[in-house]
Design a protein around this motif. Structure first.
Motif, mmCIF file in Angstrom:
data_model
loop_
_atom_site.group_PDB
_atom_site.id
_atom_site.type_symbol
_atom_site.label_atom_id
_atom_site.label_comp_id
_atom_site.label_asym_id
_atom_site.label_seq_id
_atom_site.Cartn_x
_atom_site.Cartn_y
_atom_site.Cartn_z
ATOM 1 N N VAL A 1 2.825 -19.489 8.387
ATOM 2 C CA VAL A 1 3.180 -18.126 8.004
ATOM 3 C C VAL A 1 1.904 -17.312 7.835
ATOM 4 C CG1 VAL A 1 4.253 -16.659 6.259
ATOM 5 C CG2 VAL A 1 5.307 -18.848 6.879
ATOM 6 N N GLN A 2 1.911 -16.119 8.381
ATOM 7 C CA GLN A 2 0.769 -15.212 8.241
ATOM 8 C C GLN A 2 1.271 -13.851 7.765
ATOM 9 O OE1 GLN A 2 -1.198 -15.207 12.084
ATOM 10 N NE2 GLN A 2 -2.673 -16.712 11.361
ATOM 11 N N LEU A 3 0.470 -13.224 6.916
ATOM 12 C CA LEU A 3 0.735 -11.869 6.475
ATOM 13 C C LEU A 3 -0.399 -10.989 6.965
ATOM 14 C CD1 LEU A 3 1.830 -12.327 2.741
ATOM 15 C CD2 LEU A 3 3.240 -12.338 4.776
ATOM 16 N N GLN A 4 -0.053 -9.856 7.547
ATOM 17 C CA GLN A 4 -1.066 -8.932 8.025
ATOM 18 C C GLN A 4 -0.780 -7.550 7.466
ATOM 19 O OE1 GLN A 4 -1.700 -8.934 12.263
ATOM 20 N NE2 GLN A 4 -3.653 -7.858 12.067
ATOM 21 N N ALA A 5 -1.790 -7.004 6.788
ATOM 22 C CA ALA A 5 -1.644 -5.702 6.147
ATOM 23 C C ALA A 5 -2.296 -4.611 6.977
ATOM 24 C CB ALA A 5 -2.271 -5.743 4.755
ATOM 25 N N PHE A 6 -1.696 -3.434 6.897
ATOM 26 C CA PHE A 6 -2.188 -2.268 7.629
ATOM 27 C C PHE A 6 -2.147 -1.050 6.706
ATOM 28 C CE2 PHE A 6 -1.769 -4.331 11.727
ATOM 29 C CZ PHE A 6 -0.725 -5.214 11.553
ATOM 30 N N GLY A 7 -2.964 -0.056 7.044
ATOM 31 C CA GLY A 7 -2.781 1.249 6.433
ATOM 32 C C GLY A 7 -3.800 1.685 5.417
ATOM 33 N N GLY A 8 -4.774 0.850 5.101
ATOM 34 C CA GLY A 8 -5.789 1.282 4.153
ATOM 35 C C GLY A 8 -6.697 2.338 4.764
ATOM 36 N N GLY A 9 -7.562 2.892 3.941
ATOM 37 C CA GLY A 9 -8.492 3.891 4.437
ATOM 38 C C GLY A 9 -9.119 4.693 3.325
ATOM 39 N N LEU A 10 -9.752 5.783 3.723
ATOM 40 C CA LEU A 10 -10.425 6.681 2.790
ATOM 41 C C LEU A 10 -9.593 7.949 2.642
ATOM 42 C CD1 LEU A 10 -12.920 7.616 1.148
ATOM 43 C CD2 LEU A 10 -13.887 8.428 3.322
ATOM 44 N N VAL A 11 -9.348 8.337 1.406
ATOM 45 C CA VAL A 11 -8.542 9.527 1.151
ATOM 46 C C VAL A 11 -9.102 10.243 -0.067
ATOM 47 C CG1 VAL A 11 -6.891 8.273 -0.301
ATOM 48 C CG2 VAL A 11 -6.162 10.345 0.909
ATOM 49 N N GLN A 12 -8.916 11.549 -0.117
ATOM 50 C CA GLN A 12 -9.358 12.311 -1.280
ATOM 51 C C GLN A 12 -8.349 12.159 -2.422
ATOM 52 O OE1 GLN A 12 -9.953 16.359 0.113
ATOM 53 N NE2 GLN A 12 -12.132 15.972 0.388
ATOM 54 N N ALA A 13 -8.839 12.342 -3.622
ATOM 55 C CA ALA A 13 -7.961 12.300 -4.790
ATOM 56 C C ALA A 13 -6.807 13.290 -4.612
ATOM 57 C CB ALA A 13 -8.751 12.629 -6.055
ATOM 58 N N GLY A 14 -5.628 12.823 -4.979
ATOM 59 C CA GLY A 14 -4.429 13.632 -4.800
ATOM 60 C C GLY A 14 -3.713 13.377 -3.490
ATOM 61 N N GLY A 15 -4.354 12.658 -2.599
ATOM 62 C CA GLY A 15 -3.777 12.377 -1.301
ATOM 63 C C GLY A 15 -2.829 11.186 -1.317
ATOM 64 N N SER A 16 -2.364 10.822 -0.121
ATOM 65 C CA SER A 16 -1.386 9.754 0.021
ATOM 66 C C SER A 16 -1.800 8.771 1.109
ATOM 67 C CB SER A 16 -0.013 10.333 0.390
ATOM 68 O OG SER A 16 0.483 11.188 -0.621
ATOM 69 N N LEU A 17 -1.360 7.553 0.949
ATOM 70 C CA LEU A 17 -1.509 6.518 1.966
ATOM 71 C C LEU A 17 -0.258 5.648 1.941
ATOM 72 C CD1 LEU A 17 -5.178 5.154 1.597
ATOM 73 C CD2 LEU A 17 -4.246 6.426 3.540
ATOM 74 N N ARG A 18 0.045 5.045 3.077
ATOM 75 C CA ARG A 18 1.160 4.104 3.148
ATOM 76 C C ARG A 18 0.638 2.785 3.702
ATOM 77 N NH1 ARG A 18 6.356 3.551 7.057
ATOM 78 N NH2 ARG A 18 7.909 2.893 5.503
ATOM 79 N N LEU A 19 0.802 1.739 2.927
ATOM 80 C CA LEU A 19 0.426 0.409 3.360
ATOM 81 C C LEU A 19 1.651 -0.321 3.903
ATOM 82 C CD1 LEU A 19 -1.856 -0.739 0.385
ATOM 83 C CD2 LEU A 19 -2.460 0.610 2.407
ATOM 84 N N SER A 20 1.416 -1.150 4.915
ATOM 85 C CA SER A 20 2.466 -2.004 5.462
ATOM 86 C C SER A 20 1.941 -3.422 5.524
ATOM 87 C CB SER A 20 2.859 -1.556 6.873
ATOM 88 O OG SER A 20 3.273 -0.217 6.898
ATOM 89 N N CYS A 21 2.838 -4.380 5.424
ATOM 90 C CA CYS A 21 2.463 -5.779 5.528
ATOM 91 C C CYS A 21 3.583 -6.521 6.235
ATOM 92 C CB CYS A 21 2.213 -6.372 4.146
ATOM 93 S SG CYS A 21 1.827 -8.131 4.165
ATOM 94 N N VAL A 22 3.229 -7.166 7.335
ATOM 95 C CA VAL A 22 4.211 -7.879 8.150
ATOM 96 C C VAL A 22 3.982 -9.383 8.032
ATOM 97 C CG1 VAL A 22 5.156 -8.174 10.447
ATOM 98 C CG2 VAL A 22 4.242 -5.952 9.762
ATOM 99 N N ALA A 23 5.038 -10.105 7.766
ATOM 100 C CA ALA A 23 4.992 -11.559 7.730
ATOM 101 C C ALA A 23 5.482 -12.103 9.057
ATOM 102 C CB ALA A 23 5.855 -12.089 6.593
ATOM 103 N N SER A 24 4.765 -13.102 9.583
ATOM 104 C CA SER A 24 5.146 -13.704 10.851
ATOM 105 C C SER A 24 5.033 -15.218 10.759
ATOM 106 C CB SER A 24 4.268 -13.159 11.982
ATOM 107 O OG SER A 24 2.914 -13.491 11.758
#
Length: 114
Positions: free
Chosen positions: A1-24
Motif C-alpha cells: 500500500v502506498q499513499l501519495q499526497a499532492f497540493g502543497g505549496g506557498l501561499v500568502q496568509a489568508g489564502g487557501s490550499l487543497r491537499l489530496s492523498c491517494v492510496a494505492s
C-alpha cells in the motif's frame, strides 16, 4: 500500500490550499484516514481525521478553517485549508488505517507567508 499526497505549496496568509492523498495497492477497505503536520523542531500533530462513515475530528487550531473529506471509491482523502495562517506552515502527512496497519504518505510542504 502506498499513499501519495499532492497540493502543497506557498501561499500568502489568508489564502487557501487543497491537499489530496491517494492510496494505492492491494486495498480491501480503508478505515480511518487523516492528516497530520510537523513543523520544524516540533512533533507531528493531528490536524484532522475522518472515519469511513464520514465522522470527522479536528485539532482546535484548525476548526472552522479546515475541512477534511474523503472519496471511498477513489481511496482518496482531501484537506481543504482556508484562512491560512503563518503558524500553519509545516510538512503535512496523510495517514490511512487499513486492517491492523497504519500507512503514511511522503509529506507535502505547506508554507504560509505573512
Amino acid at each position: 500500500v502506498q499513499l501519495q499526497a499532492f497540493g502543497g505549496g506557498l501561499v500568502q496568509a489568508g489564502g487557501s490550499l487543497r491537499l489530496s492523498c491517494v492510496a494505492s495497492g492491494r486495498i480491501f477497505a480503508i478505515n480511518g484516514m487523516g492528516w497530520y503536520r510537523q513543523a520544524p523542531g516540533k512533533q507531528r500533530d493531528l490536524v484532522a481525521t475522518i472515519s469511513r462513515g464520514g465522522s470527522t475530528k479536528y485539532a482546535d487550531s484548525v476548526k472552522g478553517r479546515f475541512t477534511i473529506s474523503r472519496d471511498n471509491a477513489k481511496n482518496t482523502v482531501y484537506l481543504q485549508m482556508n484562512s491560512l495562517k503563518p503558524e500553519d506552515t509545516a510538512v503535512y502527512y496523510c495517514n490511512a488505517h487499513i486492517g491492523y496497519h497504519d500507512y503514511w504518505g511522503q509529506g507535502t510542504q505547506v508554507t504560509v507567508s505573512s
